[in-house]
Design an enzyme around this catalytic site. Structure first.
Site, PDB file in Angstrom:
ATOM      1  CG  HIS A  21      -1.899  -1.142   0.842  1.00  0.00           C
ATOM      2  ND1 HIS A  21      -3.599  -0.337   1.083  1.00  0.00           N
ATOM      3  CD2 HIS A  21      -2.049  -2.227   1.104  1.00  0.00           C
ATOM      4  CE1 HIS A  21      -3.670  -1.256   0.573  1.00  0.00           C
ATOM      5  NE2 HIS A  21      -3.578  -2.934   1.440  1.00  0.00           N
ATOM      6  CG  ASP A 119      -4.143   2.666   2.239  1.00  0.00           C
ATOM      7  OD1 ASP A 119      -3.796   2.396   0.745  1.00  0.00           O
ATOM      8  OD2 ASP A 119      -4.887   1.767   2.124  1.00  0.00           O
ATOM      9  CD  GLN A 342       7.337  -8.721  -8.413  1.00  0.00           C
ATOM     10  OE1 GLN A 342       7.391  -9.432  -7.980  1.00  0.00           O
ATOM     11  NE2 GLN A 342       6.062  -7.595  -8.655  1.00  0.00           N
ATOM     12  CG  ASN A 361       1.689  -1.967  -5.621  1.00  0.00           C
ATOM     13  OD1 ASN A 361       1.441  -1.565  -6.394  1.00  0.00           O
ATOM     14  ND2 ASN A 361       1.962  -2.506  -4.521  1.00  0.00           N
ATOM     15  CB  SER A 362       3.118  -8.121  -9.484  1.00  0.00           C
ATOM     16  OG  SER A 362       3.485  -7.888  -7.938  1.00  0.00           O
ATOM     17  CB  ALA A 380      -6.460  -9.623  -0.985  1.00  0.00           C
TER      18      ALA A 380
END
Length: 473
Positions: A21, A119, A342, A361-362, A380
């Site tokens: 996050h 957030d 990554q 994010n990925s 999720a």
């Protein structure tokens, strides 16, 4: 008195202390700071290491608001339920943060806050902002589909399957384009626990969090038109209370030349350098999703059978005995324990496939790098994200829609790996992934849709600051 267009807006930023996050929110803060926005970011001892690079990069425009109390020193990346994390963070910060916000507004001048940016797990900041007379903007680290669908669940409160409905039961989202539907088991455990009455003492905190979000002045979403144009063009979205959505993503740079981790002469980059273009499979289920041993064994066997070289960010996963050593000895596989670079791996020319749980994010990193995806969503928001990747953008194929509930067939996985990396059946996926990367780069480039959305957000913040100045005594 400065004109509204010249006012330097001051924004209070409240992150949720989980790395997945925080990082995209901090990337956005950096973009805002580079455009003349002043930002105060809530910091605790648990988040100090993530915030330090931001403060160092923008010492004049980004400052911390530190809360050293041990009660707020909590990292929500761990195994605790989301409801408990939300409740703990709110309990620790609500009173001191509310007092600080009221003082800043009463003091006026440079300390006055034009808006609160927090957030989407920090819905408790909405009543604080309202009490201080400040608009709150909600930051969504997830995609727009997942964000809208999650709020739809708590807005409409669909019930769980009854009687023999079982696997045939699906939850539809009638107010979203295409009215997508998802089996009950693919709905986030957070909502399923709430709807099934297993939410415990934190159930109300979870529900209130999302209902408060719907009262916010607008939504800032880490997404872009090339990925989610169908949902962005359909706005205003009923599931987000018809509020303004700023699609500013990807907030992280998509220019490989800006990636510091690529410039380092590290072992991973050196290992990848030895392979041809688009020949290596990268495997990562993120930091929180650890495949059970049978699932890890099936994937390991599929990699062996497909013969594709690989980099596996295995975290704490238990891999088959001897697998890691055999791959290292043969020079065909690299297993990383702990943190993995990554973005650098995905942007390396040798990477040709990404086996991922489809954390948002990925998904964004793969899209920016032009790498096709083998989607294995688990929990999720990941099933929503996988739908975008597999069924809408069509830049990936599904490894499994069963999460970790069933072990995929090894032969099937091996065939998919081969198809995505070099097979004729995967040619269209590979080409679409390359095209998507070009479109994402255009979106964040000068004059692109995401750049214009970001500029629109900055202008709105400037207008808010100007109006506050005009109304000050």
């Amino acid at each position: 008195m400065a004109a509204a267009s010249d006012a330097a807006p001051h924004v209070l930023v409240v992150p949720y202390p989980a790395r997945g996050h925080m990082q995209p929110l901090l990337d956005l803060v950096s973009l805002l700071a580079s455009r003349g926005v002043r930002l105060t970011v809530v910091a605790t001892p648990a988040t100090a290491h993530l915030l330090a690079p931001l403060f160092a990069a923008h010492p004049a425009s980004v400052r911390p608001l530190s809360f050293p109390s041990s009660s707020s020193d909590h990292d929500a990346s761990g195994p605790a339920p989301v409801g408990a994390d939300i409740h703990a963070l709110a309990a620790a910060l609500r009173a001191p943060l509310g007092n600080w916000l009221l003082r800043s507004q009463n003091t006026g001048g440079d300390s006055s806050v034009a808006a609160v940016l927090s957030d989407f797990f920090c819905g408790w900041t909405q009543p604080l902002a309202a009490l201080a007379g400040v608009p709150r903007l909600m930051f969504a680290p997830s995609g727009l589909l997942a964000t809208a669908a999650t709020h739809s669940l708590f807005r409409r409160a669909p019930g769980p399957p009854i009687g023999d409905a079982g696997r045939a039961y699906a939850v539809a989202f009638p107010d979203l384009p295409g009215a997508p539907a998802f089996p009950w088991r693919q709905i986030s455990r957070m909502y399923r626990s709430y709807a099934e009455g297993h939410g415990g003492e934190h159930a109300d905190a979870i529900r209130d969090n999302f209902l408060w979000n719907l009262e916010s002045a607008g939504f800032v979403c880490n997404t872009c038109h090339p990925l989610e144009g169908a949902y962005l063009d359909a706005r205003p979205l009923v599931d987000l209370a018809g509020k303004r959505v700023y699609a500013v993503g990807p907030a992280v740079s998509v220019d490989a030349n800006d990636d510091e981790s690529l410039k380092k002469d590290d072992d991973v980059t050196e290992w990848l350098d030895a392979f041809p273009d688009a020949s290596v499979t990268y495997v990562s289920f993120g930091t929180m999703m650890v495949p059970p041993p049978p699932h890890a064994a099936a994937l390991a066997a599929a990699l062996d059978r497909a013969g594709t070289p690989f980099v596996w960010a295995a975290s704490t996963a238990t891999l088959p005995n001897g697998f890691e050593d055999r791959a290292a000895e043969a020079g065909t596989g690299l297993v990383i324990r702990g943190w993995a670079p990554q973005a650098a791996v995905l942007r390396h020319r040798a990477t040709g496939c990404f086996v991922t749980h489809c954390g948002w994010n990925s998904v964004l990193e793969a899209a920016a790098a032009g790498v096709p995806v083998l989607a294995w969503p688990v929990a999720a928001d990941q099933f929503f994200n996988a739908r975008i990747v597999v069924k809408e953008a069509r830049v990936g194929v599904a490894a499994s829609w069963a999460g970790f509930g069933a072990v995929p067939d090894v032969e099937h996985l091996a065939r998919l790996l081969t198809d995505v990396v070099v097979g004729e059946d995967g040619a269209g996926v590979r080409e679409r992934a390359k095209t998507l990367a070009v479109r994402v780069a255009e979106a964040v480039g000068e004059g692109g849709r995401s750049r214009r959305e970001l500029d629109g957000l900055v202008n709105e913040l400037r207008d808010l600051a100007g109006r506050r100045q005009d109304n000050s005594p």
